[in-house]
Design an enzyme around this catalytic site. Structure first.
Site, mmCIF file in Angstrom:
data_model
loop_
_atom_site.group_PDB
_atom_site.id
_atom_site.type_symbol
_atom_site.label_atom_id
_atom_site.label_comp_id
_atom_site.label_asym_id
_atom_site.label_seq_id
_atom_site.Cartn_x
_atom_site.Cartn_y
_atom_site.Cartn_z
ATOM 1 N N HIS A 405 6.298 -25.850 -20.327
ATOM 2 C CA HIS A 405 7.376 -26.837 -20.515
ATOM 3 C C HIS A 405 6.903 -28.165 -21.085
ATOM 4 O O HIS A 405 7.702 -29.095 -21.202
ATOM 5 C CB HIS A 405 8.090 -27.133 -19.197
ATOM 6 C CG HIS A 405 8.857 -25.982 -18.640
ATOM 7 N ND1 HIS A 405 10.189 -25.769 -18.898
ATOM 8 C CD2 HIS A 405 8.465 -24.978 -17.831
ATOM 9 C CE1 HIS A 405 10.596 -24.683 -18.265
ATOM 10 N NE2 HIS A 405 9.562 -24.185 -17.611
ATOM 11 N N LYS A 597 17.799 -39.862 -18.910
ATOM 12 C CA LYS A 597 16.687 -38.917 -18.753
ATOM 13 C C LYS A 597 15.574 -39.651 -18.013
ATOM 14 O O LYS A 597 15.634 -40.874 -17.851
ATOM 15 C CB LYS A 597 16.181 -38.402 -20.102
ATOM 16 C CG LYS A 597 15.950 -39.523 -21.130
ATOM 17 C CD LYS A 597 15.568 -38.998 -22.492
ATOM 18 C CE LYS A 597 16.695 -38.468 -23.348
ATOM 19 N NZ LYS A 597 16.865 -37.030 -23.373
ATOM 20 N N ARG A 598 14.537 -38.909 -17.569
ATOM 21 C CA ARG A 598 13.423 -39.585 -16.924
ATOM 22 C C ARG A 598 12.833 -40.638 -17.866
ATOM 23 O O ARG A 598 12.872 -40.487 -19.097
ATOM 24 C CB ARG A 598 12.348 -38.558 -16.524
ATOM 25 C CG ARG A 598 12.721 -37.796 -15.274
ATOM 26 C CD ARG A 598 12.932 -38.713 -14.077
ATOM 27 N NE ARG A 598 11.690 -39.295 -13.666
ATOM 28 C CZ ARG A 598 10.910 -38.794 -12.716
ATOM 29 N NH1 ARG A 598 11.284 -37.706 -12.050
ATOM 30 N NH2 ARG A 598 9.783 -39.374 -12.398
ATOM 31 N N LYS A 603 9.699 -40.538 -24.482
ATOM 32 C CA LYS A 603 11.157 -40.437 -24.666
ATOM 33 C C LYS A 603 11.728 -41.706 -25.318
ATOM 34 O O LYS A 603 12.863 -41.751 -25.740
ATOM 35 C CB LYS A 603 11.839 -40.182 -23.320
ATOM 36 C CG LYS A 603 11.422 -38.845 -22.689
ATOM 37 C CD LYS A 603 12.117 -38.609 -21.373
ATOM 38 C CE LYS A 603 11.615 -37.402 -20.620
ATOM 39 N NZ LYS A 603 12.259 -36.119 -21.025
ATOM 40 N N THR A 705 17.378 -30.744 -22.551
ATOM 41 C CA THR A 705 18.536 -29.922 -22.213
ATOM 42 C C THR A 705 19.777 -30.802 -22.134
ATOM 43 O O THR A 705 20.887 -30.320 -22.325
ATOM 44 C CB THR A 705 18.344 -29.156 -20.888
ATOM 45 O OG1 THR A 705 17.757 -30.042 -19.936
ATOM 46 C CG2 THR A 705 17.458 -27.945 -21.081
ATOM 47 N N LYS A 709 23.968 -30.501 -23.311
ATOM 48 C CA LYS A 709 25.134 -30.864 -22.485
ATOM 49 C C LYS A 709 26.010 -31.877 -23.223
ATOM 50 O O LYS A 709 27.244 -31.775 -23.225
ATOM 51 C CB LYS A 709 24.670 -31.457 -21.147
ATOM 52 C CG LYS A 709 23.870 -30.473 -20.297
ATOM 53 C CD LYS A 709 23.126 -31.153 -19.140
ATOM 54 C CE LYS A 709 22.074 -30.217 -18.572
ATOM 55 N NZ LYS A 709 21.088 -30.895 -17.714
HETATM 56 C C1 26V Z 1 4.848 -34.033 -16.684
HETATM 57 C C2 26V Z 1 3.931 -35.056 -16.785
HETATM 58 C C3 26V Z 1 2.775 -35.049 -15.890
HETATM 59 C C4 26V Z 1 1.719 -36.044 -16.187
HETATM 60 C C5 26V Z 1 2.086 -37.238 -16.982
HETATM 61 C C6 26V Z 1 3.223 -37.167 -17.889
HETATM 62 C C7 26V Z 1 4.167 -36.065 -17.704
HETATM 63 C C8 26V Z 1 5.308 -36.033 -18.466
HETATM 64 C C9 26V Z 1 6.212 -35.017 -18.340
HETATM 65 C C10 26V Z 1 5.975 -34.016 -17.471
HETATM 66 C C11 26V Z 1 7.041 -32.969 -17.411
HETATM 67 C C12 26V Z 1 6.604 -31.643 -17.024
HETATM 68 C C13 26V Z 1 7.564 -30.551 -17.103
HETATM 69 C C14 26V Z 1 8.956 -30.817 -17.565
HETATM 70 O O1 26V Z 1 9.798 -31.257 -16.821
HETATM 71 N N1 26V Z 1 9.229 -30.477 -18.804
HETATM 72 C C15 26V Z 1 10.569 -30.520 -19.354
HETATM 73 O O2 26V Z 1 11.100 -29.218 -19.242
HETATM 74 C C16 26V Z 1 12.411 -29.114 -19.743
HETATM 75 C C17 26V Z 1 12.890 -27.719 -19.482
HETATM 76 O O3 26V Z 1 12.168 -26.814 -20.244
HETATM 77 C C18 26V Z 1 12.438 -29.488 -21.211
HETATM 78 O O4 26V Z 1 13.765 -29.431 -21.655
HETATM 79 C C19 26V Z 1 11.868 -30.873 -21.417
HETATM 80 O O5 26V Z 1 11.788 -31.153 -22.793
HETATM 81 C C20 26V Z 1 10.493 -30.965 -20.787
HETATM 82 O O6 26V Z 1 9.990 -32.281 -20.847
#
Ligand code: 26V
Length: 862
Positions: A405, A597-598, A603, A705, A709
């Protein structure tokens, strides 16, 4: 030890697949006549016994209020009413659940087990009522008690057991699995506290605990009969017999109890009921009694709270945090419970004969968080079921699949070997052995004598602190590895794991994400849903391609009016919410431009902020500027340790306050930051958006996602060619959206020699905006309070190319403003966006997974 070649390492479990997924395409060729017919049908389908159904629902609620909740209509609080409604809906759901489970058991159905550390379910009551097509009945029943259903259901806390996209995706997938009747179980963690509740004080984020079920939740059932015991810590006793066979016996130092809580997820029209099983950690009595009896009352309590800490909190895991022992413990805890649960159920009909295991069981790893399930299944099969390493490997590698992801290198999990030695010593041995076979048999064969390649691909990273690379373990083991949008899957294959792809080209595939149209259209946007009922017939929630029937009407004035009236009504509702939440007055006639979003640098909420500042500046220079009034709406949580992200939240609030209170700009611009963004708030915001901001640096947003929406609800995307945006504009037309910025290739080409100062020095406007951040204009008396953003963009090297994309972003906004002035053109574009999102139903995603990865058939429930 048995050291046979793990031949199946290269074999995929789903190379041959039989498609059972229903073909969904139904080309829309609507005519006025069919639309008229659809209208007639939609109106005619109010059942004759509707009144009786309302009366029956009413009676049930009343009865539950008295006999389940123990109160009366006179005394009942809103919470009590909500509980009574849930009890009423549960009557339908639990019956259907039993039917589903007995059908699957009777047929010994192959099932998918979706392992995810997060399930961002949000609220369930209205969703369940919607899926059972009983929302209107419940609404009218409650009305007769003088109650508003939305008001009553506001009592339900969000089940916020996830961070963002990944967790919400898992929740949409559960809805689709149930709707498409795929045998499945979702497995996760029963966090006592979900993602923190965000408060904004003085413009700054403050984190508060979110205890979503402090007094219990009527939406889940405890299943003590399925409790599992999970070993942890201790040491491994390895002995070699005279014949050379090696046996390893793990002596764990503690045993943790896993208590399952089941949350039924009902599919549309009750097609089937899927189970989400979440594990709560408890201390084992026996363990505590030993300590207690030895006189250690206090110690026993400490042990108890340690064991119970495991499922206490969800990590706000999108900020870097190195080596957290508790997080690995959480991951192991829920994987170990889930695998024991899977094995127990399998053995009911297979009696410890594992030859059919991979035929009956598919396991999907939602990112690397549940990777530890791989060595745990190996361990269970070898140490507890007596299989050889080779036999266990064959089964394991045919069972698991992995979804990636994110490409962010800091997000790829690596666990220090010393933590494994302490918590999971036996698993470390197994990982070493898997790695040994992989390097010496697979890599050696492909690149003989190439040690550099071996160290690059190894599951173990060498160095001062040796680490286990979880993604490598996933790729080596899994039958299929998928990304979540076309572009992302390409990057996973070509940039992240290119050498693995050389070894196993067919292992890598794409399944573009999707969202459930039940929650994200039918339930959250009842006005638009009604329009689709009339134009597309009532089956569109099961076949979102049917929405295409609206497309031929996109140029018709009467339909445009109807569509935009619905949007306007949604905007009025949101305007009211905004007033209630943050006290800012906004006009529903303004263009609602939304970024929710986060919060993360990639982003680029700060790109949005810089643009807002430029607009403000332009308005100060010319208050009569010919642009439509605009409201910029933000919602975002920042990871508590991510300082810059929190600074960006503060800056949005500070700039917003200055703008909202500046009478000189004549209400042409408003900026609101809505606190505590979560699923239930998203359901209010998204239907009211005109513009959907999807502005990540190309190559960084795996899919997104919310982009789907928003588009389904008739917002136009203002975004980069990143993630699923690419596929969205492929469907809706680039001319109906506002695409800007560098492409993935351009980002890759620019990055190595990018110098943000060049943009700062060359662009006078950009320079003045960035310099503005250093003044105390937005933070009177506190110069420099917003400087960290400027610093990150200049001294910090602007890692996400904000300055490089600024001009192009501005231009996209200019185009959006121009189109917004042309009401007919805007309505047309909005309708086309909404009507062409069929492929972004998560039903399509689940059908893709079932066909290409799981080899799974759907099963009608008797
Ligand atoms: C994890 C981390 C961990 C360390 C520092 C920065 C960072 C930034 C983002 C994440 C996200 C990890 C997984 C996640 O939530 N990915 C999201 O998954 C969604 C479903 O597939 C996708 O639509 C998003 O684009 C994706 O960011």
């Amino acid at each position: 030890m048995v050291t046979k070649t793990p031949k199946k390492a290269t074999k995929t479990s789903s190379a041959k697949t039989t498609s059972t997924a229903k073909a969904t395409a139904s080309k829309a060729t609507a005519t006025k006549a069919t639309a008229a017919k659809a209208t007639a049908t939609a109106k005619a389908t109010v059942p004759a016994d509707y009144k009786a159904q309302v009366a029956s629902f009413k009676e049930k609620v009343l009865n539950h209020l008295r006999t389940t909740i123990g109160t009366s209509p006179e005394k009942a609080s809103k919470l009590a009413w909500w509980q009574a409604v849930v009890a009423t809906v549960n009557e339908d759901i639990f019956g259907r659940l039993t039917d589903t489970q007995s059908t699957h058991a009777k047929n010994d159905a192959r099932a998918v087990h979706y392992l995810s550390a997060e399930f961002l379910m949000g609220r369930l009551t209205i969703n369940n009522l919607t899926n059972l097509e009983k929302f209107d009945i419940a609404r009218d029943a409650l009305k007769e008690f003088g109650l508003d259903i939305n008001d009553v259901c506001e009592e339900e806390p969000d089940m916020a057991l996830g961070n963002g996209g990944l967790g919400r995706l898992a929740a949409c997938f559960m809805d689709s699995l149930a709707t498409c009747k795929y045998p499945c179980v979702g497995y996760g963690i029963h966090y006592e506290n979900g993602l923190f509740r965000q408060e904004i004080r003085g413009g700054k984020q403050v984190e508060r605990p979110d205890s979503w079920r402090e007094y219990g939740s009527p939406l889940e059932v405890c299943r003590p009969e399925s409790i599992q015991n999970v070993p942890l810590g201790g040491y491994v006793d390895t002995q070699t017999a005279p014949d050379g066979t090696v046996t390893s016996v793990w002596h764990p130092s503690s045993i943790i109890k896993g208590v399952p809580w089941d949350i039924p997820v009902v599919g549309f029209r009750g097609a089937s009921v899927a189970i989400l099983r979440l594990w709560e950690s408890r201390s084992t009595e026996q363990f505590n009694w030993d300590v207690f009896n030895a006189g250690g009352y206090v110690d026993a309590q400490t042990e108890k709270s340690l064991a119970e800490t495991i499922s206490k909190v969800l990590y706000p895991n999108d900020s870097t945090e190195a080596g957290k022992e508790l997080r690995l413990t959480q991951q192991y805890f829920f994987c170990a419970c889930s695998l024991r649960d899977i094995l127990r159920r399998y053995n009911r009909s297979h009696h410890h004969d594992y030859s059919d295991f991979a035929k009956k069981i598919a396991i999907q790893l939602n990112d690397t968080h549940p990777t530890i399930a791989i060595p745990e299944l190996m361990r269970l099969l070898i140490d507890e079921e007596g299989l050889s390493f080779a036999e266990a490997w064959k089964i394991t590698s045919e069972t698991f699949n992995y979804t990636n992801h994110t490409l962010l290198p800091e997000a790829l999990e690596k666990w220090p070997v010393y933590i494994f030695e302490k918590l999971l010593p036996r698993h470390l041995q197994i990982i070493y052995e898997i790695n040994y076979h992989f390097l010496n048999e697979v890599v050696e064969k492909k690149w003989p004598g190439n040690n550099e390649m071996k160290s690059k691909l190894s599951i173990i990273e060498e160095g001062d602190c040796r680490k286990v690379r979880m993604a490598n373990l996933c790729v080596v083991t899994s039958g299929k590895v998928n990304g979540v949008a076309k572009i992302h899957s390409k990057l996973v294959k070509e940039d992240l794991f290119p050498e693995y792809a050389e070894i196993w080209p067919n292992k890598f595939c794409n399944v573009t994400n999707g969202v459930t149209p039940r929650r994200w259209l039918l339930s959250c946007n009842r006005g638009l849903a009604q329009l689709y009922n009339e134009v597309s017939g009532k089956d569109w929630p099961l076949n979102l391609d049917l929405c295409e029937k609206l497309k031929p009407y996109a140029k018709k004035a009467d339909y445009q009016k109807r569509f935009m009236d619905i949007k306007r009504a949604n905007k009025e509702v949101l305007a009211k919410t905004i007033k209630e939440l943050v006290g800012v007055e906004v006009s529903p006639d303004a263009m609602f431009d939304v970024q929710v979003k986060r919060l993360h640098e990639y982003k680029r909420q700060h790109l949005n902020l810089l643009y807002i500042m430029s607009l403000y500046k332009a308005l100060l220079e010319n208050p009569d500027l010919d642009i439509p009034a605009q409201v910029f709406i933000f919602g975002a949580k920042a990871a508590p340790a991510y300082t810059l992200a929190k600074d960006i939240i503060f800056a949005i609030n500070a700039v917003g306050a200055a703008i909202n209170n500046d009478v000189r700009i004549k209400n042409k611009l408003k900026v609101v930051f809505l606190p505590n963004y979560r699923v239930s708030l998203a359901e209010k915001i998204i239907p009211a958006a005109d513009i959907s901001e999807q502005i990540s640096t190309a190559g960084y947003e795996a899919s997104g996602t919310s982009n789907m929406k928003f588009a389904i609800n008739g917002a136009l995307t203002l975004g980069t060619m990143d993630g699923a945006n690419i596929e969205i504009v492929e469907k809706a037309g680039i001319e109906n959206n506002f695409i800007f910025g560098l492409s993935v290739e351009e980002v890759q080409a620019l990055k190595p020699h990018y110098n943000p100062w060049d943009y700062y020095n060359a662009n006078h406007e950009l320079k003045s905006i960035l310099d503005w951040l250093d003044t105390d204009y937005f933070t009177p008396g506190q110069p420099g309070a917003l400087s960290s953003i400027k610093r990150s963009l200049l001294d910090g090297g602007d890692p996400f190319l904000v300055l490089a994309d600024f001009e192009s972003y501005k231009d996209a906004h200019h185009r959006a403003q121009q189109m917004f002035k042309d009401k007919a053109r805007w309505a047309e574009a909005a309708m086309i966006n909404s009507a062409t999102m069929g492929m972004f139903s998560s039903d399509r995603s689940m059908n893709d997974y079932s066909r290409d990865i799981w080899n799974l058939k759907s099963m009608d429930v008797k």
